[in-house]
Design an enzyme around this catalytic site. Structure first.
Site, mmCIF file in Angstrom:
data_model
loop_
_atom_site.group_PDB
_atom_site.id
_atom_site.type_symbol
_atom_site.label_atom_id
_atom_site.label_comp_id
_atom_site.label_asym_id
_atom_site.label_seq_id
_atom_site.Cartn_x
_atom_site.Cartn_y
_atom_site.Cartn_z
ATOM 1 N N HIS A 13 -8.827 5.738 0.333
ATOM 2 C CA HIS A 13 -9.207 4.897 -0.804
ATOM 3 C C HIS A 13 -10.209 3.808 -0.424
ATOM 4 C CE1 HIS A 13 -8.356 3.712 -5.034
ATOM 5 N NE2 HIS A 13 -7.961 4.965 -5.097
ATOM 6 N N TYR A 28 0.827 -1.207 0.000
ATOM 7 C CA TYR A 28 0.000 0.000 0.000
ATOM 8 C C TYR A 28 0.866 1.263 0.000
ATOM 9 C CZ TYR A 28 -2.864 3.755 1.767
ATOM 10 O OH TYR A 28 -3.478 4.958 1.930
#
Ligand code: CS2
Ligand code: MG
Length: 411
Positions: free
Chosen positions: A220, A164
């Site tokens: 997100h 990530y």
């Protein structure tokens, strides 16, 4: 005045831009962007097979009626494919309208409310040190606002070796990757590791850059409402400009709990394609920034409607501006940004490669973290068909996100 023809082109430097060009019997033409990232051929087909045949012989000046015709006329309304296709037509019609009037589109919306519109850049680091360097780089270029994403220690990488937030300096391509090499890549997500680490990143950024830097952060869509609420509360002291997409955007009421738990400013909406996707949350005043774009949400005509509703409820704009938007939709947004009384900020990623500038010659300017809209008639951006011949379509995907045990998660 009549529309005589319309054509769709797919391709661009490293992108599958879907560009629409509408021609008229008076030699004036307009351009629009229908790039639906990772599903580009669908908007092209929707335009070619269904909408363009109905456009021929219509008066291009009747942009509202044409918008309603395609929206209501579909019967099965909305959805990203239809709205991006309608959006491209709408942008092109505003471009034509401006060219007929000899005025930039912002004048047709109500004129300028500001000289320049503040933009934010993407600062992404493999670790905090890398992130601080990237922020410093943007600050030195005059940016006042940055979106910060950081690699999380011990976040499992997954079988495709993606972690990530991990990307090279000043390059956001890896986190929000569109991959053209086969099937979707997979990455692993762990909310606990993220929640434990991320507050310390904001602390270091504030220590390093002081109180004035505008810090934005994109979750997100990856947290549960409770986790997002607790996170928002914990990071209030770092005074973020916004926390984006804290929870999956499908559920409007999740925002209620977050709103009632924390004063962190909330931004959402890059995946919305109609006013109905955000009407309730705007009216309830659960959000601070609306992130729709002219591409995915039906063009200037529809986004203007959302902006007007938002203005009644203290919600400011923060339009989506990821690299999948071509300079045409960025230009259309620049005109709304120049006019909107409730403008907040614009996401902006430097598109300006030589190839991109050659494909979309434009007279807009970005300087010192501000977008200065062009005074040219229409949208102020063109499309070079000869250049377009250099490019063709290539299939690409967003990554898939899973938890470590294999459970599928939100990207
Ligand atoms: C992101 C996007 O810019 C953003 O805020 O959320 O880059 C998003 O990942 C892409 O637009 C997906 O196509
Ligand atoms: Mg986002």
């Amino acid at each position: 005045m009549k529309i005589t023809n319309a054509e769709v082109f797919i391709g661009g430097p490293g992108k599958n831009y879907v560009t629409l060009k509408i021609m008229t019997d008076q030699g004036i033409y307009g351009v629009g962007d229908a790039t639906l990232n990772t599903r580009e051929t669908l908007t092209a087909a929707y335009l070619k097979d269904y909408l363009i045949p109905c456009l021929i012989n219509k008066d291009p000046r009747n942009s509202e009626d044409i918008w309603q015709y395609f929206y209501k006329g579909a019967y099965f309304r909305r959805g990203p494919v239809a709205m991006a296709a309608i959006g491209a037509i709408d942008m092109a019609l505003w471009d034509i309208k401006g060219k007929i009037a000899g005025l930039p589109v912002y004048q047709l919306l109500g004129g300028k409310s500001r000289d320049g519109a503040m933009v934010y850049a993407h600062a992404t680091g493999t670790d905090v040190e890398d992130l601080l360097d990237t922020i410093a780089h943007y600050q030195s270029k005059g940016y006042k606002a940055v979106r910060v994403q950081c690699g999380i220690p011990n976040m499992p990488e997954g079988k495709d070796n993606i972690g990530y937030g991990v990307a090279g300096k000043g390059d956001d391509s890896k986190h929000f990757i569109t991959d053209f090499t086969g099937l979707p890549k997979e990455e692993i997500w762990d909310s606990e590791k993220y929640l434990q680490y991320m507050p310390s990143v904001f602390e270091k950024i504030r220590d390093h850059f002081g109180a004035d830097l505008k810090i934005l952060h994109d979750v997100h869509h990856r947290l549960h409402p409770r986790d997002a609420a607790a996170f928002g509360r914990e990071i209030e002291k770092y005074n973020l400009y916004w926390l984006e997409d804290p929870t999956p955007a499908d559920d409007q009421t999740a925002l209620k709990f977050i709103r009632e738990s924390t004063t962190v400013p909330i931004a959402i909406g890059e995946v919305f394609n109609s006013i109905w996707d955000c009407k309730h949350m705007i009216e309830q005043e659960w959000i601070d920034f609306i992130r729709v774009s002219v591409t995915y949400a039906g063009g200037i005509t529809h986004v203007r409607r959302i902006v007007e509703l938002a203005a009644l409820h203290h919600v400011r704009t923060g339009f989506h501006g990821a690299p999948s938007h071509s300079p045409i939709s960025m230009a259309a947004q620049a005109h709304i940004n120049a006019w909107a009384p409730n403008f907040g900020i614009q996401e902006y990623l430097v598109l300006g490669t030589e190839e991109c500038d050659a494909l979309f010659p434009s007279s807009h300017e970005v300087k010192d973290g501000m977008f200065y809209v062009s005074n040219a008639a229409g949208l102020g951006v063109d499309f070079d068909e000869k250049e377009a011949k250099r490019y063709s379509y290539e299939r690409g995907y967003h990554p898939i996100v899973r938890l470590e045990d294999g459970t599928l998660w939100d990207y």
